[in-house]
Design a protein around this motif. Structure first.
Motif, PDB file in Angstrom:
ATOM      1  N   LEU A   1       0.794  -1.101   0.003  1.00 52.88           N
ATOM      2  CA  LEU A   1      -0.049   0.033  -0.098  1.00 52.88           C
ATOM      3  C   LEU A   1       0.783   1.270  -0.070  1.00 52.88           C
ATOM      4  O   LEU A   1       0.502   2.272  -0.409  1.00 52.88           O
ATOM      5  CB  LEU A   1      -0.818  -0.045   1.218  1.00 52.88           C
ATOM      6  CG  LEU A   1      -1.971  -0.936   1.214  1.00 52.88           C
ATOM      7  CD1 LEU A   1      -2.916  -0.852   2.313  1.00 52.88           C
ATOM      8  CD2 LEU A   1      -3.083  -0.391  -0.156  1.00 52.88           C
TER       9      LEU A   1
ATOM     10  N   ILE B   1      -4.948   6.737   0.023  1.00 53.29           N
ATOM     11  CA  ILE B   1      -5.468   5.414  -0.175  1.00 53.29           C
ATOM     12  C   ILE B   1      -6.947   5.657  -0.017  1.00 53.29           C
ATOM     13  O   ILE B   1      -7.607   6.200   1.020  1.00 53.29           O
ATOM     14  CB  ILE B   1      -5.141   4.371   0.854  1.00 53.29           C
ATOM     15  CG1 ILE B   1      -3.547   4.110   0.599  1.00 53.29           C
ATOM     16  CG2 ILE B   1      -5.761   3.046   0.486  1.00 53.29           C
ATOM     17  CD1 ILE B   1      -2.947   3.867  -0.736  1.00 53.29           C
ATOM     18  N   CYS B   2      -8.053   5.100  -0.843  1.00 55.07           N
ATOM     19  CA  CYS B   2      -9.470   5.047  -0.341  1.00 55.07           C
ATOM     20  C   CYS B   2      -9.768   3.854   0.380  1.00 55.07           C
ATOM     21  O   CYS B   2      -9.087   2.909   0.233  1.00 55.07           O
ATOM     22  CB  CYS B   2     -10.092   5.219  -1.746  1.00 55.07           C
ATOM     23  SG  CYS B   2      -9.981   6.608  -3.052  1.00 55.07           S
TER      24      CYS B   2
ATOM     25  N   ASP C   1     -10.260   0.712  -0.829  1.00 50.63           N
ATOM     26  CA  ASP C   1      -8.847  -0.169  -0.950  1.00 50.63           C
ATOM     27  C   ASP C   1      -8.608  -1.279  -0.295  1.00 50.63           C
ATOM     28  O   ASP C   1      -7.967  -2.079  -0.400  1.00 50.63           O
ATOM     29  CB  ASP C   1      -7.846   0.765  -1.522  1.00 50.63           C
ATOM     30  CG  ASP C   1      -8.034   1.652  -2.556  1.00 50.63           C
ATOM     31  OD1 ASP C   1      -8.696   1.272  -3.645  1.00 50.63           O
ATOM     32  OD2 ASP C   1      -7.566   2.684  -2.937  1.00 50.63           O
TER      33      ASP C   1
END
Length: 301
Positions: free
Chosen positions: A174, A181-182, A185
Protein backbone atom coordinates in the motif's frame (compact mmCIF):
# COMPACT_ATOMS: atom_id res chain seq x y z
CA UNK A 1 -18.76 -13.98 58.59
CA UNK A 2 -16.07 -11.96 56.81
CA UNK A 3 -13.30 -14.38 57.75
CA UNK A 4 -15.41 -17.40 56.75
CA UNK A 5 -15.91 -15.86 53.31
CA UNK A 6 -12.20 -14.98 53.01
CA UNK A 7 -11.21 -18.57 53.78
CA UNK A 8 -13.80 -19.96 51.34
CA UNK A 9 -12.68 -17.64 48.52
CA UNK A 10 -9.03 -18.56 49.07
CA UNK A 11 -9.77 -22.31 48.99
CA UNK A 12 -11.87 -21.85 45.84
CA UNK A 13 -9.12 -19.86 44.11
CA UNK A 14 -6.23 -22.12 45.19
CA UNK A 15 -8.30 -25.31 44.64
CA UNK A 16 -6.39 -26.81 47.54
CA UNK A 17 -6.81 -26.69 51.33
CA UNK A 18 -3.12 -26.81 52.20
CA UNK A 19 -2.16 -24.03 49.74
CA UNK A 20 -5.04 -21.90 51.03
CA UNK A 21 -3.91 -22.50 54.61
CA UNK A 22 -0.36 -21.48 53.73
CA UNK A 23 -1.58 -18.29 52.02
CA UNK A 24 -3.81 -17.40 54.99
CA UNK A 25 -1.15 -18.32 57.60
CA UNK A 26 -3.52 -20.86 59.14
CA UNK A 27 -3.39 -24.59 59.80
CA UNK A 28 -5.15 -26.89 57.37
CA UNK A 29 -7.54 -28.21 60.07
CA UNK A 30 -8.54 -24.62 60.86
CA UNK A 31 -9.30 -23.97 57.20
CA UNK A 32 -11.38 -27.15 57.03
CA UNK A 33 -13.29 -26.08 60.14
CA UNK A 34 -14.13 -22.68 58.60
CA UNK A 35 -15.39 -24.36 55.42
CA UNK A 36 -17.54 -26.83 57.37
CA UNK A 37 -19.04 -24.01 59.43
CA UNK A 38 -19.84 -21.99 56.31
CA UNK A 39 -21.42 -25.00 54.61
CA UNK A 40 -23.54 -25.63 57.72
CA UNK A 41 -24.72 -22.02 57.73
CA UNK A 42 -25.62 -22.29 54.02
CA UNK A 43 -27.35 -25.62 54.54
CA UNK A 44 -25.49 -27.39 51.74
CA UNK A 45 -22.06 -28.47 50.55
CA UNK A 46 -20.19 -25.85 48.56
CA UNK A 47 -17.07 -27.76 47.53
CA UNK A 48 -16.48 -31.13 45.90
CA UNK A 49 -13.43 -32.80 47.43
CA UNK A 50 -11.20 -35.68 46.46
CA UNK A 51 -7.57 -36.64 47.00
CA UNK A 52 -6.66 -34.87 43.76
CA UNK A 53 -8.80 -31.74 43.68
CA UNK A 54 -11.11 -29.28 45.42
CA UNK A 55 -13.65 -27.54 43.20
CA UNK A 56 -16.84 -25.54 43.46
CA UNK A 57 -20.20 -27.18 42.94
CA UNK A 58 -23.22 -25.22 41.69
CA UNK A 59 -24.07 -23.85 45.15
CA UNK A 60 -20.39 -23.03 45.69
CA UNK A 61 -20.27 -21.02 42.47
CA UNK A 62 -23.17 -18.87 43.71
CA UNK A 63 -21.58 -18.32 47.13
CA UNK A 64 -18.19 -17.59 45.54
CA UNK A 65 -19.69 -14.89 43.28
CA UNK A 66 -21.44 -13.10 46.14
CA UNK A 67 -18.57 -13.63 48.57
CA UNK A 68 -16.23 -11.74 46.24
CA UNK A 69 -18.74 -8.90 45.99
CA UNK A 70 -19.35 -8.81 49.78
CA UNK A 71 -15.62 -8.75 50.54
CA UNK A 72 -15.13 -5.96 48.00
CA UNK A 73 -17.89 -3.92 49.64
CA UNK A 74 -16.43 -4.61 53.09
CA UNK A 75 -13.09 -3.12 52.00
CA UNK A 76 -14.90 -0.07 50.59
CA UNK A 77 -16.78 0.37 53.87
CA UNK A 78 -13.60 0.08 55.93
CA UNK A 79 -11.74 2.52 53.70
CA UNK A 80 -14.62 5.00 53.80
CA UNK A 81 -14.68 5.01 57.60
CA UNK A 82 -10.90 5.35 57.79
CA UNK A 83 -11.15 8.15 55.28
CA UNK A 84 -13.04 10.35 57.75
CA UNK A 85 -9.98 10.81 59.92
CA UNK A 86 -7.03 10.10 57.64
CA UNK A 87 -5.31 11.74 54.68
CA UNK A 88 -5.16 10.21 51.21
CA UNK A 89 -3.75 6.78 51.91
CA UNK A 90 -4.56 3.12 51.50
CA UNK A 91 -5.22 0.81 48.59
CA UNK A 92 -7.27 1.32 45.45
CA UNK A 93 -7.98 -1.26 42.77
CA UNK A 94 -7.92 0.10 39.23
CA UNK A 95 -9.02 -1.79 36.16
CA UNK A 96 -8.43 -0.79 32.58
CA UNK A 97 -8.85 -2.09 29.08
CA UNK A 98 -5.64 -2.89 27.25
CA UNK A 99 -4.93 0.32 25.34
CA UNK A 100 -5.60 2.65 28.25
CA UNK A 101 -4.09 0.29 30.81
CA UNK A 102 -0.87 -0.44 28.96
CA UNK A 103 -0.07 2.88 27.30
CA UNK A 104 -1.65 5.66 29.41
CA UNK A 105 -2.32 4.41 32.94
CA UNK A 106 1.34 3.66 33.91
CA UNK A 107 2.25 7.34 33.48
CA UNK A 108 -0.66 8.41 35.70
CA UNK A 109 0.29 5.87 38.38
CA UNK A 110 3.90 7.09 38.32
CA UNK A 111 2.73 10.65 38.92
CA UNK A 112 0.40 9.49 41.71
CA UNK A 113 3.18 7.56 43.46
CA UNK A 114 5.54 10.50 43.22
CA UNK A 115 3.08 12.87 44.89
CA UNK A 116 1.16 10.47 47.14
CA UNK A 117 3.43 7.54 48.09
CA UNK A 118 1.05 6.34 50.83
CA UNK A 119 -1.58 5.40 48.24
CA UNK A 120 -1.01 1.83 47.03
CA UNK A 121 -2.73 1.18 43.69
CA UNK A 122 -3.09 -2.24 42.14
CA UNK A 123 -3.94 -2.61 38.46
CA UNK A 124 -5.90 -5.23 36.56
CA UNK A 125 -5.87 -5.30 32.76
CA UNK A 126 -8.78 -6.93 30.93
CA UNK A 127 -10.83 -6.25 27.85
CA UNK A 128 -13.63 -3.68 28.03
CA UNK A 129 -16.41 -6.23 28.61
CA UNK A 130 -14.58 -7.77 31.58
CA UNK A 131 -13.78 -4.38 33.15
CA UNK A 132 -17.48 -3.45 33.10
CA UNK A 133 -18.39 -6.74 34.80
CA UNK A 134 -15.73 -6.31 37.50
CA UNK A 135 -16.86 -2.77 38.30
CA UNK A 136 -20.48 -3.98 38.48
CA UNK A 137 -19.40 -6.71 40.93
CA UNK A 138 -17.50 -4.20 43.12
CA UNK A 139 -14.18 -5.93 42.35
CA UNK A 140 -12.70 -2.64 41.08
CA UNK A 141 -12.84 0.85 42.60
CA UNK A 142 -12.64 2.44 39.17
CA UNK A 143 -12.46 1.18 35.61
CA UNK A 144 -11.33 2.61 32.28
CA UNK A 145 -12.87 1.37 29.07
CA UNK A 146 -12.72 2.10 25.37
CA UNK A 147 -15.89 3.71 24.09
CA UNK A 148 -18.84 5.17 25.99
CA UNK A 149 -21.08 3.27 28.36
CA UNK A 150 -24.75 3.68 29.18
CA UNK A 151 -25.62 1.59 32.24
CA UNK A 152 -28.10 2.60 34.92
CA UNK A 153 -25.99 0.92 37.62
CA UNK A 154 -22.70 2.64 36.77
CA UNK A 155 -21.48 6.21 36.58
CA UNK A 156 -19.64 6.88 33.32
CA UNK A 157 -17.52 9.89 32.33
CA UNK A 158 -15.78 10.43 29.01
CA UNK A 159 -12.23 11.47 29.91
CA UNK A 160 -10.34 11.45 26.62
CA UNK A 161 -10.86 11.41 22.88
CA UNK A 162 -8.71 8.82 21.17
CA UNK A 163 -7.50 8.97 17.56
CA UNK A 164 -7.06 5.66 15.75
CA UNK A 165 -5.04 5.04 12.59
CA UNK A 166 -4.62 2.21 10.12
CA UNK A 167 -1.03 0.98 10.23
CA UNK A 168 1.13 -1.49 8.35
CA UNK A 169 4.72 -2.52 7.84
CA UNK A 170 6.74 0.09 5.88
CA UNK A 171 7.28 -2.66 3.30
CA UNK A 172 3.56 -3.16 2.72
CA UNK A 173 2.49 -2.74 -0.96
CA UNK A 174 0.00 0.00 0.00
CA UNK A 175 2.90 2.37 0.63
CA UNK A 176 4.06 1.97 -2.99
CA UNK A 177 0.86 3.54 -4.32
CA UNK A 178 2.23 7.05 -3.64
CA UNK A 179 -1.21 8.51 -3.05
CA UNK A 180 -3.93 8.85 -0.47
CA UNK A 181 -5.61 5.47 -0.12
CA UNK A 182 -9.38 5.18 -0.55
CA UNK A 183 -11.07 3.27 2.25
CA UNK A 184 -12.60 0.91 -0.32
CA UNK A 185 -9.06 -0.18 -1.25
CA UNK A 186 -8.74 -1.77 2.21
CA UNK A 187 -11.52 -4.32 1.70
CA UNK A 188 -9.22 -6.87 0.09
CA UNK A 189 -6.45 -6.54 2.69
CA UNK A 190 -5.72 -8.96 5.53
CA UNK A 191 -6.90 -7.36 8.80
CA UNK A 192 -5.48 -8.30 12.18
CA UNK A 193 -8.05 -7.79 14.94
CA UNK A 194 -8.35 -8.04 18.71
CA UNK A 195 -10.75 -10.57 20.25
CA UNK A 196 -14.49 -9.97 20.61
CA UNK A 197 -15.15 -8.00 23.81
CA UNK A 198 -12.15 -5.75 23.26
CA UNK A 199 -12.80 -2.03 22.86
CA UNK A 200 -10.33 -1.92 19.97
CA UNK A 201 -12.24 -4.73 18.24
CA UNK A 202 -15.52 -2.84 18.76
CA UNK A 203 -13.97 0.34 17.31
CA UNK A 204 -12.70 -1.59 14.28
CA UNK A 205 -16.11 -3.13 13.65
CA UNK A 206 -17.70 0.33 13.97
CA UNK A 207 -15.18 1.58 11.41
CA UNK A 208 -16.11 -1.29 9.05
CA UNK A 209 -19.83 -0.53 9.38
CA UNK A 210 -19.35 3.22 8.96
CA UNK A 211 -17.44 2.75 5.70
CA UNK A 212 -19.30 -0.36 4.47
CA UNK A 213 -16.19 -2.52 4.55
CA UNK A 214 -16.53 -6.29 4.59
CA UNK A 215 -12.99 -7.71 4.53
CA UNK A 216 -12.85 -11.47 4.05
CA UNK A 217 -9.36 -12.09 5.42
CA UNK A 218 -9.44 -11.60 9.18
CA UNK A 219 -6.99 -12.79 11.80
CA UNK A 220 -7.80 -12.53 15.50
CA UNK A 221 -5.08 -12.11 18.13
CA UNK A 222 -5.46 -11.62 21.88
CA UNK A 223 -3.13 -8.73 22.60
CA UNK A 224 -2.19 -5.36 21.12
CA UNK A 225 1.53 -6.16 21.37
CA UNK A 226 1.08 -9.36 19.37
CA UNK A 227 -0.89 -7.44 16.74
CA UNK A 228 1.86 -4.81 16.44
CA UNK A 229 4.54 -7.49 16.07
CA UNK A 230 2.42 -9.22 13.42
CA UNK A 231 1.86 -5.99 11.48
CA UNK A 232 5.58 -5.23 11.65
CA UNK A 233 6.26 -8.72 10.25
CA UNK A 234 4.00 -7.97 7.29
CA UNK A 235 1.08 -10.26 8.17
CA UNK A 236 -1.55 -7.59 7.57
CA UNK A 237 -2.93 -4.20 8.54
CA UNK A 238 -4.82 -3.04 11.63
CA UNK A 239 -6.55 -0.10 13.29
CA UNK A 240 -4.85 1.02 16.51
CA UNK A 241 -4.85 3.93 18.92
CA UNK A 242 -2.17 6.58 18.47
CA UNK A 243 -1.23 5.95 22.13
CA UNK A 244 -0.39 2.33 21.31
CA UNK A 245 1.91 3.01 18.36
CA UNK A 246 4.03 5.99 19.48
CA UNK A 247 7.25 3.99 19.92
CA UNK A 248 6.79 2.07 16.65
CA UNK A 249 6.17 5.28 14.73
CA UNK A 250 9.31 6.79 16.23
CA UNK A 251 11.53 3.89 15.19
CA UNK A 252 9.60 3.42 11.90
CA UNK A 253 8.91 -0.27 12.47
CA UNK A 254 5.30 0.41 11.45
CA UNK A 255 3.82 3.37 9.60
CA UNK A 256 0.43 5.08 9.31
CA UNK A 257 -1.35 4.44 6.01
CA UNK A 258 -2.58 7.71 4.50
CA UNK A 259 -6.28 6.89 4.26
CA UNK A 260 -8.90 9.45 3.32
CA UNK A 261 -11.29 10.11 6.23
CA UNK A 262 -8.94 9.10 9.05
CA UNK A 263 -8.14 9.28 11.93
CA UNK A 264 -11.10 7.36 13.30
CA UNK A 265 -12.13 8.76 16.69
CA UNK A 266 -13.55 7.12 19.80
CA UNK A 267 -13.70 7.90 23.53
CA UNK A 268 -12.03 6.54 26.64
CA UNK A 269 -14.43 6.50 29.60
CA UNK A 270 -14.04 6.16 33.37
CA UNK A 271 -16.66 4.07 35.19
CA UNK A 272 -17.42 3.74 38.90
CA UNK A 273 -20.01 1.93 40.97
CA UNK A 274 -20.18 3.84 44.24
CA UNK A 275 -21.85 7.08 45.37
CA UNK A 276 -18.99 7.77 47.77
CA UNK A 277 -15.32 8.07 46.86
CA UNK A 278 -12.61 7.69 49.47
CA UNK A 279 -9.79 10.25 49.50
CA UNK A 280 -7.32 7.87 47.85
CA UNK A 281 -9.67 7.36 44.91
CA UNK A 282 -10.50 11.06 44.68
CA UNK A 283 -6.79 11.86 44.68
CA UNK A 284 -6.15 9.34 41.91
CA UNK A 285 -8.97 10.78 39.79
CA UNK A 286 -7.66 14.33 40.33
CA UNK A 287 -4.19 13.15 39.26
CA UNK A 288 -5.72 11.50 36.20
CA UNK A 289 -7.52 14.67 35.09
CA UNK A 290 -4.41 16.78 35.68
CA UNK A 291 -2.23 14.42 33.62
CA UNK A 292 -4.69 14.21 30.72
CA UNK A 293 -5.16 17.99 30.68
CA UNK A 294 -1.38 18.49 30.44
CA UNK A 295 -1.17 15.92 27.62
CA UNK A 296 -3.95 17.67 25.72
CA UNK A 297 -2.24 21.03 26.10
CA UNK A 298 1.01 19.50 24.82
CA UNK A 299 -0.70 18.03 21.74
CA UNK A 300 -2.39 21.34 20.90
CA UNK A 301 0.89 23.29 20.81
Amino acid sequence: MKQYLEVFVMVAEKKNFSRAAEELHMTQPAVSQYIRALEESMGTRLLERSNKYVRLNKAGEIVFHYAKEILGLYVKMQNSVDDLINKATGSIIIGASYTFGEYILPHIIAQLQQNYPEITPSIQIHNTKEIIELVLDHQLDVGFIEGNLKNEHLTSEVILEDEMFIVASPKHPLFKMQKEICISDLDKETWILREIGSGTREATENFFRMHKLNPKRLREFGSTQLIKESVEAGLGITLLSRWAIEKELTNHSIEIINVKGLPFKRDFSMITNTPYQIKALKTFIDTLHHYLANQQNFLER
